[in-house]
Design an enzyme around this catalytic site. Structure first.
Site, mmCIF file in Angstrom:
data_model
loop_
_atom_site.group_PDB
_atom_site.id
_atom_site.type_symbol
_atom_site.label_atom_id
_atom_site.label_comp_id
_atom_site.label_asym_id
_atom_site.label_seq_id
_atom_site.Cartn_x
_atom_site.Cartn_y
_atom_site.Cartn_z
ATOM 1 N N GLY B 48 0.501 -1.000 -0.152
ATOM 2 C CA GLY B 48 -0.214 -0.029 0.201
ATOM 3 C C GLY B 48 0.590 1.131 0.004
ATOM 4 O O GLY B 48 2.140 1.482 0.557
ATOM 5 N N THR B 49 0.176 2.208 -0.270
ATOM 6 C CA THR B 49 1.091 3.556 -0.972
ATOM 7 C C THR B 49 0.717 4.274 0.233
ATOM 8 O O THR B 49 1.245 4.768 1.127
ATOM 9 C CB THR B 49 1.391 3.774 -2.556
ATOM 10 N N THR B 50 0.139 5.825 -0.471
ATOM 11 C CA THR B 50 0.502 6.740 0.114
ATOM 12 C C THR B 50 -1.158 7.424 1.111
ATOM 13 O O THR B 50 -1.704 6.771 1.017
ATOM 14 C CB THR B 50 0.447 7.893 -0.938
ATOM 15 N N LYS B 81 -7.061 1.898 3.050
ATOM 16 C CA LYS B 81 -5.757 1.396 3.586
ATOM 17 C C LYS B 81 -6.441 2.549 4.794
ATOM 18 O O LYS B 81 -5.527 2.432 6.090
ATOM 19 C CB LYS B 81 -4.936 2.379 2.576
#
Lengths: 324, 276
Positions: B48-50, B81
Protein backbone atom coordinates in the site's frame (compact mmCIF):
# COMPACT_ATOMS: atom_id res chain seq x y z
CA UNK A 1 -6.71 -47.00 55.92
CA UNK A 2 -9.70 -44.83 56.60
CA UNK A 3 -12.76 -44.87 54.39
CA UNK A 4 -14.30 -41.52 53.39
CA UNK A 5 -17.83 -40.88 54.54
CA UNK A 6 -20.41 -41.88 52.00
CA UNK A 7 -22.61 -39.07 50.73
CA UNK A 8 -25.24 -40.04 48.21
CA UNK A 9 -24.96 -38.22 44.87
CA UNK A 10 -28.51 -36.95 45.27
CA UNK A 11 -27.69 -35.40 48.62
CA UNK A 12 -24.45 -33.88 47.35
CA UNK A 13 -26.11 -32.26 44.34
CA UNK A 14 -28.97 -31.00 46.48
CA UNK A 15 -26.54 -29.43 48.95
CA UNK A 16 -24.63 -27.74 46.19
CA UNK A 17 -27.80 -26.48 44.54
CA UNK A 18 -29.08 -25.12 47.86
CA UNK A 19 -25.78 -23.38 48.40
CA UNK A 20 -25.86 -21.70 44.99
CA UNK A 21 -29.53 -20.78 45.22
CA UNK A 22 -29.05 -19.08 48.57
CA UNK A 23 -26.18 -17.00 47.23
CA UNK A 24 -28.25 -15.89 44.24
CA UNK A 25 -31.34 -15.11 46.31
CA UNK A 26 -29.43 -12.56 48.36
CA UNK A 27 -29.04 -10.15 45.44
CA UNK A 28 -31.52 -7.93 43.69
CA UNK A 29 -33.33 -8.95 40.52
CA UNK A 30 -32.43 -8.30 36.90
CA UNK A 31 -35.15 -8.21 34.25
CA UNK A 32 -34.68 -8.77 30.52
CA UNK A 33 -37.56 -7.89 28.20
CA UNK A 34 -38.03 -8.07 24.47
CA UNK A 35 -39.39 -4.94 22.85
CA UNK A 36 -40.11 -3.97 19.27
CA UNK A 37 -36.53 -2.93 18.42
CA UNK A 38 -34.48 -5.21 20.63
CA UNK A 39 -33.96 -6.42 24.17
CA UNK A 40 -33.96 -4.26 27.30
CA UNK A 41 -32.23 -5.02 30.60
CA UNK A 42 -33.28 -3.33 33.83
CA UNK A 43 -31.95 -3.81 37.32
CA UNK A 44 -31.77 -1.91 40.56
CA UNK A 45 -28.08 -1.30 41.11
CA UNK A 46 -26.93 1.74 43.10
CA UNK A 47 -23.34 1.23 41.96
CA UNK A 48 -22.35 3.22 38.89
CA UNK A 49 -19.16 1.26 38.26
CA UNK A 50 -19.97 -2.37 39.06
CA UNK A 51 -22.28 -3.26 36.22
CA UNK A 52 -24.67 -6.17 36.13
CA UNK A 53 -25.40 -5.71 32.43
CA UNK A 54 -22.56 -5.47 29.91
CA UNK A 55 -21.70 -5.65 26.26
CA UNK A 56 -20.11 -8.82 24.93
CA UNK A 57 -20.12 -8.23 21.19
CA UNK A 58 -21.92 -6.41 18.38
CA UNK A 59 -25.31 -7.96 19.00
CA UNK A 60 -24.71 -9.85 22.23
CA UNK A 61 -25.16 -8.70 25.80
CA UNK A 62 -24.65 -10.29 29.18
CA UNK A 63 -26.52 -9.79 32.46
CA UNK A 64 -25.92 -11.54 35.73
CA UNK A 65 -26.91 -11.74 39.38
CA UNK A 66 -25.11 -13.32 42.28
CA UNK A 67 -21.52 -13.11 43.28
CA UNK A 68 -19.77 -10.21 41.56
CA UNK A 69 -16.31 -11.78 41.29
CA UNK A 70 -17.73 -14.94 39.76
CA UNK A 71 -19.93 -13.37 37.11
CA UNK A 72 -17.26 -10.79 36.32
CA UNK A 73 -14.94 -13.71 35.61
CA UNK A 74 -17.51 -15.21 33.28
CA UNK A 75 -18.13 -11.87 31.58
CA UNK A 76 -14.43 -11.35 30.85
CA UNK A 77 -14.15 -14.90 29.56
CA UNK A 78 -17.12 -14.19 27.29
CA UNK A 79 -15.58 -11.00 25.92
CA UNK A 80 -12.33 -12.83 25.25
CA UNK A 81 -14.09 -15.74 23.58
CA UNK A 82 -16.20 -13.45 21.41
CA UNK A 83 -13.33 -11.16 20.42
CA UNK A 84 -11.08 -14.10 19.62
CA UNK A 85 -13.71 -15.78 17.47
CA UNK A 86 -14.53 -12.52 15.72
CA UNK A 87 -10.84 -11.92 15.05
CA UNK A 88 -10.09 -15.44 13.84
CA UNK A 89 -13.22 -15.70 11.69
CA UNK A 90 -15.54 -12.75 11.15
CA UNK A 91 -17.77 -10.50 13.21
CA UNK A 92 -20.89 -12.25 11.89
CA UNK A 93 -19.59 -15.60 13.15
CA UNK A 94 -19.86 -14.68 16.83
CA UNK A 95 -23.20 -16.02 18.06
CA UNK A 96 -25.06 -15.87 21.32
CA UNK A 97 -25.76 -19.60 21.10
CA UNK A 98 -22.06 -20.42 20.99
CA UNK A 99 -21.41 -18.20 23.97
CA UNK A 100 -24.34 -19.65 25.94
CA UNK A 101 -22.99 -23.15 25.24
CA UNK A 102 -19.53 -22.23 26.50
CA UNK A 103 -21.01 -20.77 29.66
CA UNK A 104 -23.27 -23.78 30.18
CA UNK A 105 -20.37 -26.20 29.86
CA UNK A 106 -18.29 -24.15 32.26
CA UNK A 107 -20.98 -23.75 34.90
CA UNK A 108 -22.03 -27.39 34.56
CA UNK A 109 -18.50 -28.71 34.95
CA UNK A 110 -17.86 -26.55 38.00
CA UNK A 111 -21.17 -27.54 39.56
CA UNK A 112 -20.63 -31.26 39.25
CA UNK A 113 -16.93 -31.32 40.04
CA UNK A 114 -16.31 -32.17 43.68
CA UNK A 115 -13.25 -29.98 44.05
CA UNK A 116 -14.81 -26.56 43.53
CA UNK A 117 -17.65 -24.70 45.11
CA UNK A 118 -20.46 -24.09 42.63
CA UNK A 119 -20.75 -20.62 41.18
CA UNK A 120 -23.46 -18.56 42.89
CA UNK A 121 -24.58 -16.87 39.69
CA UNK A 122 -27.39 -16.79 37.20
CA UNK A 123 -26.84 -15.34 33.75
CA UNK A 124 -28.73 -13.99 30.77
CA UNK A 125 -27.11 -14.12 27.35
CA UNK A 126 -29.09 -12.13 24.80
CA UNK A 127 -28.60 -11.73 21.08
CA UNK A 128 -30.66 -9.60 18.73
CA UNK A 129 -31.31 -10.47 15.12
CA UNK A 130 -32.38 -8.34 12.18
CA UNK A 131 -36.04 -8.73 13.12
CA UNK A 132 -37.75 -9.30 16.46
CA UNK A 133 -38.44 -12.96 15.67
CA UNK A 134 -34.71 -13.65 15.49
CA UNK A 135 -34.01 -12.25 18.97
CA UNK A 136 -32.72 -14.80 21.44
CA UNK A 137 -32.62 -14.73 25.19
CA UNK A 138 -30.92 -17.54 27.12
CA UNK A 139 -31.05 -18.03 30.84
CA UNK A 140 -28.21 -20.00 32.40
CA UNK A 141 -28.36 -21.25 35.94
CA UNK A 142 -25.59 -22.14 38.39
CA UNK A 143 -25.68 -25.82 37.37
CA UNK A 144 -25.21 -25.17 33.67
CA UNK A 145 -28.82 -25.54 32.55
CA UNK A 146 -29.83 -23.42 29.59
CA UNK A 147 -33.35 -22.19 29.00
CA UNK A 148 -34.56 -20.33 25.93
CA UNK A 149 -36.74 -17.48 27.19
CA UNK A 150 -39.40 -15.57 25.27
CA UNK A 151 -40.93 -12.20 26.05
CA UNK A 152 -39.41 -11.47 29.40
CA UNK A 153 -37.31 -13.20 32.04
CA UNK A 154 -36.35 -12.42 35.62
CA UNK A 155 -33.55 -13.69 37.80
CA UNK A 156 -32.22 -12.87 41.25
CA UNK A 157 -33.65 -12.31 44.70
CA UNK A 158 -37.37 -11.64 44.31
CA UNK A 159 -37.68 -13.21 40.86
CA UNK A 160 -41.08 -14.79 41.49
CA UNK A 161 -42.78 -11.62 42.67
CA UNK A 162 -41.31 -9.55 39.87
CA UNK A 163 -42.20 -12.17 37.26
CA UNK A 164 -45.75 -12.28 38.59
CA UNK A 165 -46.12 -8.55 38.15
CA UNK A 166 -44.65 -8.70 34.65
CA UNK A 167 -46.94 -11.54 33.62
CA UNK A 168 -49.90 -9.25 34.25
CA UNK A 169 -48.53 -6.07 32.69
CA UNK A 170 -46.03 -6.98 29.98
CA UNK A 171 -47.26 -6.53 26.40
CA UNK A 172 -45.24 -8.16 23.64
CA UNK A 173 -44.00 -5.93 20.85
CA UNK A 174 -44.37 -2.64 22.72
CA UNK A 175 -41.94 0.28 22.56
CA UNK A 176 -38.76 0.77 24.58
CA UNK A 177 -40.45 3.42 26.72
CA UNK A 178 -43.41 1.18 27.56
CA UNK A 179 -41.39 -1.89 28.51
CA UNK A 180 -39.04 0.26 30.58
CA UNK A 181 -41.94 1.64 32.61
CA UNK A 182 -43.38 -1.83 33.13
CA UNK A 183 -39.99 -3.24 34.14
CA UNK A 184 -39.25 -0.48 36.65
CA UNK A 185 -42.62 -0.80 38.33
CA UNK A 186 -42.19 -4.59 38.44
CA UNK A 187 -38.80 -4.28 40.15
CA UNK A 188 -40.33 -1.96 42.75
CA UNK A 189 -43.21 -4.36 43.33
CA UNK A 190 -43.26 -6.61 46.36
CA UNK A 191 -45.97 -8.67 48.02
CA UNK A 192 -46.64 -5.97 50.58
CA UNK A 193 -46.33 -2.69 48.71
CA UNK A 194 -45.12 -0.91 45.60
CA UNK A 195 -42.05 1.27 45.74
CA UNK A 196 -40.78 3.93 43.32
CA UNK A 197 -37.15 3.09 42.61
CA UNK A 198 -34.98 6.24 42.38
CA UNK A 199 -33.79 6.91 38.84
CA UNK A 200 -30.20 7.08 40.09
CA UNK A 201 -30.41 3.49 41.37
CA UNK A 202 -31.43 2.01 38.03
CA UNK A 203 -29.05 0.29 35.68
CA UNK A 204 -30.64 0.12 32.25
CA UNK A 205 -29.10 -1.06 28.99
CA UNK A 206 -30.44 -2.25 25.68
CA UNK A 207 -29.51 -4.07 22.53
CA UNK A 208 -31.11 -1.77 19.98
CA UNK A 209 -31.20 -2.92 16.37
CA UNK A 210 -32.06 0.60 15.14
CA UNK A 211 -28.55 1.83 16.01
CA UNK A 212 -26.55 2.51 12.86
CA UNK A 213 -23.22 1.35 14.35
CA UNK A 214 -22.37 -2.35 14.23
CA UNK A 215 -22.24 -2.37 18.04
CA UNK A 216 -25.87 -2.36 19.12
CA UNK A 217 -25.37 -2.18 22.88
CA UNK A 218 -26.16 1.07 24.65
CA UNK A 219 -26.65 2.20 28.22
CA UNK A 220 -29.57 4.48 29.06
CA UNK A 221 -28.22 7.23 31.30
CA UNK A 222 -29.97 8.93 34.18
CA UNK A 223 -31.23 11.96 32.23
CA UNK A 224 -32.74 9.78 29.50
CA UNK A 225 -34.36 7.53 32.11
CA UNK A 226 -35.87 10.48 33.98
CA UNK A 227 -37.23 11.73 30.65
CA UNK A 228 -38.91 8.42 29.85
CA UNK A 229 -40.19 7.59 33.32
CA UNK A 230 -41.54 11.08 34.06
CA UNK A 231 -42.95 11.86 37.49
CA UNK A 232 -43.83 8.78 39.45
CA UNK A 233 -44.36 10.00 43.01
CA UNK A 234 -41.94 9.94 45.93
CA UNK A 235 -38.82 7.88 45.26
CA UNK A 236 -37.83 5.32 47.83
CA UNK A 237 -34.46 3.62 47.83
CA UNK A 238 -34.44 -0.08 48.50
CA UNK A 239 -33.09 -1.58 51.70
CA UNK A 240 -29.37 -2.19 51.53
CA UNK A 241 -28.72 -5.59 50.05
CA UNK A 242 -25.76 -7.76 51.04
CA UNK A 243 -24.20 -6.96 47.67
CA UNK A 244 -24.11 -3.19 48.28
CA UNK A 245 -21.04 -1.57 49.71
CA UNK A 246 -22.05 1.01 52.29
CA UNK A 247 -19.74 4.01 52.27
CA UNK A 248 -17.49 4.22 55.28
CA UNK A 249 -18.27 0.78 56.60
CA UNK A 250 -16.56 -2.52 56.29
CA UNK A 251 -18.08 -5.45 54.49
CA UNK A 252 -21.78 -5.53 55.19
CA UNK A 253 -23.35 -8.70 56.44
CA UNK A 254 -26.94 -9.46 57.03
CA UNK A 255 -28.81 -12.32 58.50
CA UNK A 256 -28.05 -14.30 61.59
CA UNK A 257 -25.58 -16.96 62.44
CA UNK A 258 -27.15 -20.28 61.70
CA UNK A 259 -24.81 -23.19 62.39
CA UNK A 260 -26.94 -25.38 60.13
CA UNK A 261 -26.50 -23.05 57.16
CA UNK A 262 -23.08 -23.30 55.56
CA UNK A 263 -23.75 -20.29 53.35
CA UNK A 264 -24.60 -17.65 55.92
CA UNK A 265 -22.15 -14.81 56.09
CA UNK A 266 -22.26 -14.16 59.84
CA UNK A 267 -20.32 -16.03 62.40
CA UNK A 268 -21.49 -16.16 65.94
CA UNK A 269 -19.65 -16.28 69.21
CA UNK A 270 -16.38 -17.63 67.90
CA UNK A 271 -13.93 -14.77 67.73
CA UNK A 272 -11.66 -14.64 64.72
CA UNK A 273 -8.02 -15.48 65.20
CA UNK A 274 -6.93 -12.10 63.93
CA UNK A 275 -8.41 -8.67 63.94
CA UNK A 276 -9.51 -8.24 60.33
CA UNK A 277 -8.45 -4.56 60.33
CA UNK A 278 -5.05 -4.61 61.96
CA UNK A 279 -4.01 -8.21 61.54
CA UNK A 280 -3.16 -8.36 65.27
CA UNK A 281 -4.19 -11.43 67.21
CA UNK A 282 -7.41 -10.70 69.03
CA UNK A 283 -7.76 -10.90 72.81
CA UNK A 284 -10.03 -13.93 72.64
CA UNK A 285 -7.95 -15.76 70.13
CA UNK A 286 -7.58 -19.36 71.16
CA UNK A 287 -3.86 -19.25 70.58
CA UNK A 288 -1.11 -18.38 72.98
CA UNK A 289 -1.07 -14.59 73.28
CA UNK A 290 2.24 -12.88 72.59
CA UNK A 291 4.49 -12.34 75.59
CA UNK A 292 3.92 -8.59 75.38
CA UNK A 293 0.68 -6.91 74.40
CA UNK A 294 0.90 -5.33 70.92
CA UNK A 295 3.96 -3.12 71.07
CA UNK A 296 5.00 -0.06 69.08
CA UNK A 297 7.26 -2.03 66.80
CA UNK A 298 4.38 -4.17 65.66
CA UNK A 299 2.51 -1.06 64.59
CA UNK A 300 2.89 0.35 61.13
CA UNK A 301 5.07 3.49 61.03
CA UNK A 302 3.15 6.35 62.60
CA UNK A 303 1.71 8.79 60.12
CA UNK A 304 2.69 12.28 61.33
CA UNK A 305 -0.67 13.71 60.29
CA UNK A 306 -2.77 11.21 62.10
CA UNK A 307 -2.72 10.84 65.87
CA UNK A 308 -1.73 7.32 66.79
CA UNK A 309 -4.60 5.11 67.74
CA UNK A 310 -4.52 1.75 69.32
CA UNK A 311 -6.17 -0.98 67.34
CA UNK A 312 -9.45 -2.19 68.76
CA UNK A 313 -8.94 -5.20 70.93
CA UNK A 314 -12.05 -6.80 69.50
CA UNK A 315 -13.45 -6.46 66.04
CA UNK A 316 -16.46 -4.18 65.58
CA UNK A 317 -19.58 -5.89 66.77
CA UNK A 318 -21.27 -5.94 63.37
CA UNK A 319 -18.43 -7.35 61.32
CA UNK A 320 -17.80 -11.01 61.21
CA UNK A 321 -14.58 -12.64 60.14
CA UNK A 322 -13.25 -11.44 56.84
CA UNK A 323 -14.20 -13.84 54.11
CA UNK A 324 -11.42 -14.63 51.72
CA UNK B 1 -12.18 -33.56 24.85
CA UNK B 2 -12.91 -34.51 28.41
CA UNK B 3 -13.06 -30.99 29.81
CA UNK B 4 -15.31 -28.79 27.74
CA UNK B 5 -15.37 -25.78 30.03
CA UNK B 6 -13.72 -22.50 29.08
CA UNK B 7 -9.94 -22.79 29.47
CA UNK B 8 -8.61 -21.29 32.67
CA UNK B 9 -6.65 -18.68 30.71
CA UNK B 10 -10.00 -17.19 29.65
CA UNK B 11 -11.02 -16.79 33.29
CA UNK B 12 -7.67 -15.49 34.52
CA UNK B 13 -7.82 -11.90 35.69
CA UNK B 14 -5.09 -9.52 34.69
CA UNK B 15 -4.62 -8.30 31.18
CA UNK B 16 -7.10 -6.04 29.40
CA UNK B 17 -5.11 -6.33 26.20
CA UNK B 18 -6.44 -8.56 23.45
CA UNK B 19 -3.01 -8.90 21.83
CA UNK B 20 -1.48 -10.06 25.12
CA UNK B 21 -4.31 -12.55 25.60
CA UNK B 22 -3.87 -13.84 22.05
CA UNK B 23 -0.14 -14.23 22.74
CA UNK B 24 -0.99 -16.66 25.55
CA UNK B 25 -3.99 -18.45 24.11
CA UNK B 26 -3.45 -18.52 20.33
CA UNK B 27 -0.06 -17.05 19.42
CA UNK B 28 -0.37 -18.32 15.86
CA UNK B 29 -3.09 -15.73 15.27
CA UNK B 30 -0.73 -12.82 15.94
CA UNK B 31 0.70 -11.38 12.73
CA UNK B 32 4.08 -10.79 14.37
CA UNK B 33 4.59 -14.39 15.55
CA UNK B 34 5.02 -15.82 12.09
CA UNK B 35 8.41 -17.27 11.24
CA UNK B 36 9.51 -16.33 7.75
CA UNK B 37 12.60 -17.94 6.16
CA UNK B 38 15.52 -15.57 5.88
CA UNK B 39 15.76 -13.55 2.73
CA UNK B 40 13.80 -10.66 1.36
CA UNK B 41 10.10 -11.41 1.13
CA UNK B 42 9.20 -7.83 0.27
CA UNK B 43 8.50 -8.55 -3.41
CA UNK B 44 6.03 -11.35 -2.72
CA UNK B 45 3.04 -9.30 -1.68
CA UNK B 46 1.30 -6.07 -2.64
CA UNK B 47 2.27 -2.79 -1.03
CA UNK B 48 0.00 0.00 0.00
CA UNK B 49 1.21 3.48 -0.66
CA UNK B 50 0.28 7.02 0.35
CA UNK B 51 -1.71 8.20 3.40
CA UNK B 52 -2.17 11.84 4.41
CA UNK B 53 -3.75 13.38 7.49
CA UNK B 54 -4.40 16.97 8.52
CA UNK B 55 -5.98 18.60 11.55
CA UNK B 56 -8.53 21.39 11.35
CA UNK B 57 -10.44 23.47 13.82
CA UNK B 58 -12.51 20.85 15.67
CA UNK B 59 -11.20 17.62 14.25
CA UNK B 60 -8.89 15.72 11.98
CA UNK B 61 -9.14 14.23 8.50
CA UNK B 62 -7.26 11.27 7.01
CA UNK B 63 -7.25 10.18 3.40
CA UNK B 64 -5.55 7.43 1.43
CA UNK B 65 -5.19 6.68 -2.26
CA UNK B 66 -6.60 3.42 -3.61
CA UNK B 67 -3.61 1.74 -5.23
CA UNK B 68 -1.68 -1.37 -4.15
CA UNK B 69 1.43 -2.27 -6.15
CA UNK B 70 3.63 -5.34 -6.60
CA UNK B 71 6.79 -4.18 -8.28
CA UNK B 72 5.68 -2.63 -11.56
CA UNK B 73 2.23 -4.25 -11.38
CA UNK B 74 -0.84 -2.51 -9.99
CA UNK B 75 -2.11 -5.26 -7.71
CA UNK B 76 -5.39 -3.58 -6.85
CA UNK B 77 -6.88 -0.26 -7.87
CA UNK B 78 -9.59 0.13 -5.23
CA UNK B 79 -7.92 -1.09 -2.04
CA UNK B 80 -8.98 0.52 1.23
CA UNK B 81 -6.06 1.67 3.38
CA UNK B 82 -7.77 3.98 5.87
CA UNK B 83 -9.84 2.29 8.58
CA UNK B 84 -11.70 3.46 11.66
CA UNK B 85 -9.83 2.22 14.75
CA UNK B 86 -12.71 3.09 17.06
CA UNK B 87 -15.34 5.81 17.30
CA UNK B 88 -12.85 8.66 17.69
CA UNK B 89 -9.75 7.49 15.88
CA UNK B 90 -8.64 6.29 12.50
CA UNK B 91 -5.60 4.42 11.23
CA UNK B 92 -4.10 4.46 7.75
CA UNK B 93 -1.47 2.01 6.61
CA UNK B 94 1.44 1.96 4.20
CA UNK B 95 3.67 -1.04 3.54
CA UNK B 96 2.90 -4.75 3.08
CA UNK B 97 -0.85 -4.72 2.52
CA UNK B 98 -1.72 -8.17 3.87
CA UNK B 99 0.11 -7.73 7.14
CA UNK B 100 -1.10 -4.18 7.49
CA UNK B 101 -4.77 -5.07 7.11
CA UNK B 102 -4.33 -7.85 9.65
CA UNK B 103 -2.62 -5.46 12.04
CA UNK B 104 -5.45 -2.96 11.69
CA UNK B 105 -7.96 -5.68 12.58
CA UNK B 106 -5.88 -6.59 15.61
CA UNK B 107 -5.67 -2.95 16.63
CA UNK B 108 -9.42 -2.43 16.21
CA UNK B 109 -10.13 -5.49 18.33
CA UNK B 110 -7.56 -4.36 20.88
CA UNK B 111 -9.30 -1.01 21.42
CA UNK B 112 -12.79 -2.50 21.55
CA UNK B 113 -11.63 -5.29 23.87
CA UNK B 114 -10.13 -2.82 26.32
CA UNK B 115 -13.29 -0.74 26.23
CA UNK B 116 -15.51 -3.72 27.00
CA UNK B 117 -13.33 -5.19 29.74
CA UNK B 118 -12.53 -1.93 31.51
CA UNK B 119 -15.80 -0.12 30.82
CA UNK B 120 -13.94 2.94 29.56
CA UNK B 121 -12.00 3.90 26.45
CA UNK B 122 -8.23 4.21 26.29
CA UNK B 123 -6.76 7.70 26.27
CA UNK B 124 -5.52 9.00 22.92
CA UNK B 125 -1.91 8.50 24.01
CA UNK B 126 -2.78 5.03 25.29
CA UNK B 127 -4.16 4.06 21.89
CA UNK B 128 -1.09 5.48 20.13
CA UNK B 129 1.20 3.51 22.46
CA UNK B 130 -0.68 0.25 21.90
CA UNK B 131 -0.28 0.68 18.15
CA UNK B 132 3.43 1.33 18.69
CA UNK B 133 3.70 -1.97 20.59
CA UNK B 134 2.04 -3.87 17.73
CA UNK B 135 4.42 -2.31 15.20
CA UNK B 136 7.43 -3.02 17.40
CA UNK B 137 6.48 -6.69 17.56
CA UNK B 138 6.62 -6.76 13.76
CA UNK B 139 10.27 -5.66 13.56
CA UNK B 140 11.52 -9.14 12.63
CA UNK B 141 9.23 -9.28 9.61
CA UNK B 142 10.06 -5.67 8.72
CA UNK B 143 13.73 -6.62 8.45
CA UNK B 144 12.77 -9.21 5.85
CA UNK B 145 11.05 -6.62 3.73
CA UNK B 146 7.53 -6.95 5.21
CA UNK B 147 7.37 -3.57 6.91
CA UNK B 148 4.14 -1.93 8.01
CA UNK B 149 4.10 1.80 8.72
CA UNK B 150 0.83 3.24 9.99
CA UNK B 151 -0.41 6.76 10.46
CA UNK B 152 -2.75 7.21 13.41
CA UNK B 153 -5.08 10.14 14.00
CA UNK B 154 -8.03 10.92 16.18
CA UNK B 155 -9.96 13.45 18.15
CA UNK B 156 -8.68 13.71 21.73
CA UNK B 157 -11.66 14.56 23.93
CA UNK B 158 -9.39 15.36 26.87
CA UNK B 159 -7.27 17.82 24.89
CA UNK B 160 -10.18 19.07 22.77
CA UNK B 161 -8.35 18.79 19.45
CA UNK B 162 -7.42 16.47 16.63
CA UNK B 163 -4.03 14.74 16.96
CA UNK B 164 -1.80 12.85 14.53
CA UNK B 165 0.86 10.23 15.31
CA UNK B 166 3.41 8.76 12.95
CA UNK B 167 5.52 5.63 13.45
CA UNK B 168 8.69 3.98 12.27
CA UNK B 169 9.24 0.22 11.81
CA UNK B 170 10.92 -0.10 15.23
CA UNK B 171 7.75 1.09 16.96
CA UNK B 172 8.93 4.66 17.42
CA UNK B 173 5.95 6.92 17.98
CA UNK B 174 6.07 10.58 17.05
CA UNK B 175 3.33 13.13 17.47
CA UNK B 176 2.97 15.41 14.46
CA UNK B 177 1.56 18.90 14.42
CA UNK B 178 -0.93 20.09 11.83
CA UNK B 179 -0.40 17.46 9.09
CA UNK B 180 1.64 14.43 8.10
CA UNK B 181 1.94 11.79 5.41
CA UNK B 182 3.40 8.26 5.11
CA UNK B 183 4.09 5.90 2.24
CA UNK B 184 5.93 6.03 -1.07
CA UNK B 185 4.32 9.28 -2.22
CA UNK B 186 4.55 10.93 1.18
CA UNK B 187 7.42 13.26 0.22
CA UNK B 188 5.34 14.85 -2.52
CA UNK B 189 2.16 14.89 -0.46
CA UNK B 190 3.92 16.55 2.45
CA UNK B 191 5.47 19.17 0.21
CA UNK B 192 2.06 19.89 -1.24
CA UNK B 193 0.40 20.16 2.20
CA UNK B 194 3.19 22.46 3.38
CA UNK B 195 2.05 25.03 0.83
CA UNK B 196 -1.69 24.39 1.12
CA UNK B 197 -2.18 24.03 4.88
CA UNK B 198 -3.77 26.86 6.90
CA UNK B 199 -4.35 26.92 10.66
CA UNK B 200 -7.96 28.06 10.29
CA UNK B 201 -9.15 25.28 7.98
CA UNK B 202 -12.77 24.23 8.11
CA UNK B 203 -13.54 20.53 7.67
CA UNK B 204 -14.35 20.98 3.96
CA UNK B 205 -11.15 22.92 3.31
CA UNK B 206 -9.09 20.28 5.11
CA UNK B 207 -10.65 17.54 2.96
CA UNK B 208 -9.87 19.54 -0.19
CA UNK B 209 -6.26 20.02 0.97
CA UNK B 210 -5.64 16.29 1.55
CA UNK B 211 -7.28 15.36 -1.77
CA UNK B 212 -5.02 17.92 -3.50
CA UNK B 213 -2.00 16.46 -1.70
CA UNK B 214 -2.88 12.94 -2.84
CA UNK B 215 -3.17 14.18 -6.41
CA UNK B 216 0.30 15.76 -6.14
CA UNK B 217 1.65 12.48 -4.75
CA UNK B 218 0.11 10.51 -7.62
CA UNK B 219 1.49 13.06 -10.05
CA UNK B 220 5.10 12.28 -9.13
CA UNK B 221 5.00 8.79 -7.55
CA UNK B 222 4.15 5.86 -9.82
CA UNK B 223 2.96 3.73 -6.88
CA UNK B 224 0.32 6.21 -5.76
CA UNK B 225 -3.00 6.11 -7.54
CA UNK B 226 -4.65 9.29 -8.74
CA UNK B 227 -8.41 9.75 -9.07
CA UNK B 228 -9.77 7.16 -11.51
CA UNK B 229 -12.29 9.18 -13.53
CA UNK B 230 -13.54 6.40 -15.77
CA UNK B 231 -14.20 3.94 -12.95
CA UNK B 232 -15.15 6.69 -10.48
CA UNK B 233 -12.63 5.51 -7.85
CA UNK B 234 -11.65 8.28 -5.46
CA UNK B 235 -9.64 8.44 -2.21
CA UNK B 236 -11.04 7.06 1.04
CA UNK B 237 -11.60 10.02 3.36
CA UNK B 238 -12.29 9.72 7.09
CA UNK B 239 -13.45 12.71 9.10
CA UNK B 240 -13.31 12.77 12.89
CA UNK B 241 -14.99 15.45 14.97
CA UNK B 242 -16.06 15.63 18.65
CA UNK B 243 -19.25 13.79 17.60
CA UNK B 244 -17.31 10.76 16.34
CA UNK B 245 -15.81 9.65 13.08
CA UNK B 246 -17.25 8.55 9.77
CA UNK B 247 -16.11 7.69 6.29
CA UNK B 248 -17.10 10.45 3.90
CA UNK B 249 -19.71 9.09 1.45
CA UNK B 250 -18.36 8.36 -2.04
CA UNK B 251 -20.60 10.92 -3.75
CA UNK B 252 -19.28 13.72 -1.51
CA UNK B 253 -15.67 12.73 -2.15
CA UNK B 254 -16.28 12.47 -5.88
CA UNK B 255 -17.85 15.97 -5.90
CA UNK B 256 -14.73 17.36 -4.20
CA UNK B 257 -12.45 15.43 -6.56
CA UNK B 258 -14.37 16.72 -9.60
CA UNK B 259 -13.95 20.31 -8.41
CA UNK B 260 -10.22 19.76 -7.88
CA UNK B 261 -9.80 18.21 -11.33
CA UNK B 262 -11.73 21.06 -12.94
CA UNK B 263 -9.30 23.59 -11.44
CA UNK B 264 -6.30 21.44 -12.43
CA UNK B 265 -7.54 21.63 -16.01
CA UNK B 266 -6.66 25.32 -15.79
CA UNK B 267 -3.45 24.85 -13.79
CA UNK B 268 -2.17 21.24 -13.78
CA UNK B 269 0.23 21.86 -10.88
CA UNK B 270 -2.61 22.83 -8.59
CA UNK B 271 -3.28 26.00 -6.62
CA UNK B 272 -0.41 28.50 -6.50
CA UNK B 273 0.79 29.59 -3.09
CA UNK B 274 1.68 33.27 -2.61
CA UNK B 275 5.40 33.97 -2.76
CA UNK B 276 5.59 35.98 0.40
Amino acid sequence: MSMPFYVSPEQMMKDRADFARKGIARGRSVVALQYADGILFVSENPSKALHKVSEIYDRIAFAAVGRYNEFENLRIAGVRLADMRGYAYDRRDVTGRGLANAYAQTLGTIFSSGGEKPYEVEIFVAEIGDVADDDQLYRLTYDGQVADEHGFAVMGGAADVVAGHLREHYVAGSSLEDVLRVAVSALGHSETDDRVIPVGDLEVAALDRTRTQPRKFLRLRETRLAEILGTRGAEEAGDPAPEDAIAGSGPHHSGEDDPADPTDQVSGAVAPLEDPVTGEPTAQAPVAPPADPPTEQAQPPADPDVPPTTPPATPPADSGPARP
Amino acid sequence: MSDSRLPSSFMAPGTSSFADFLGIEAPDLLPSRRAVPTGNAGDLAPHGTTIVAATFDGGVVMAGDRRATMGNIIAQRDIQKVFPADEFSVVGIAGTAGLAVEMVRLFQTELEHYEKIEGTTLSMDGKANRLAALIRANLGLAMQGLAVVPLFAGYDNAAGQGRIFSYDVTGGRYEETAFHSVGSGSLFARGSLKKLYRDDFSADEAVMAVVQALYDAADDDSATGGPDLTRRIFPVVHLITPDGGHRMPDDEVSAIADRMIASRMQRPDGPAAPLT
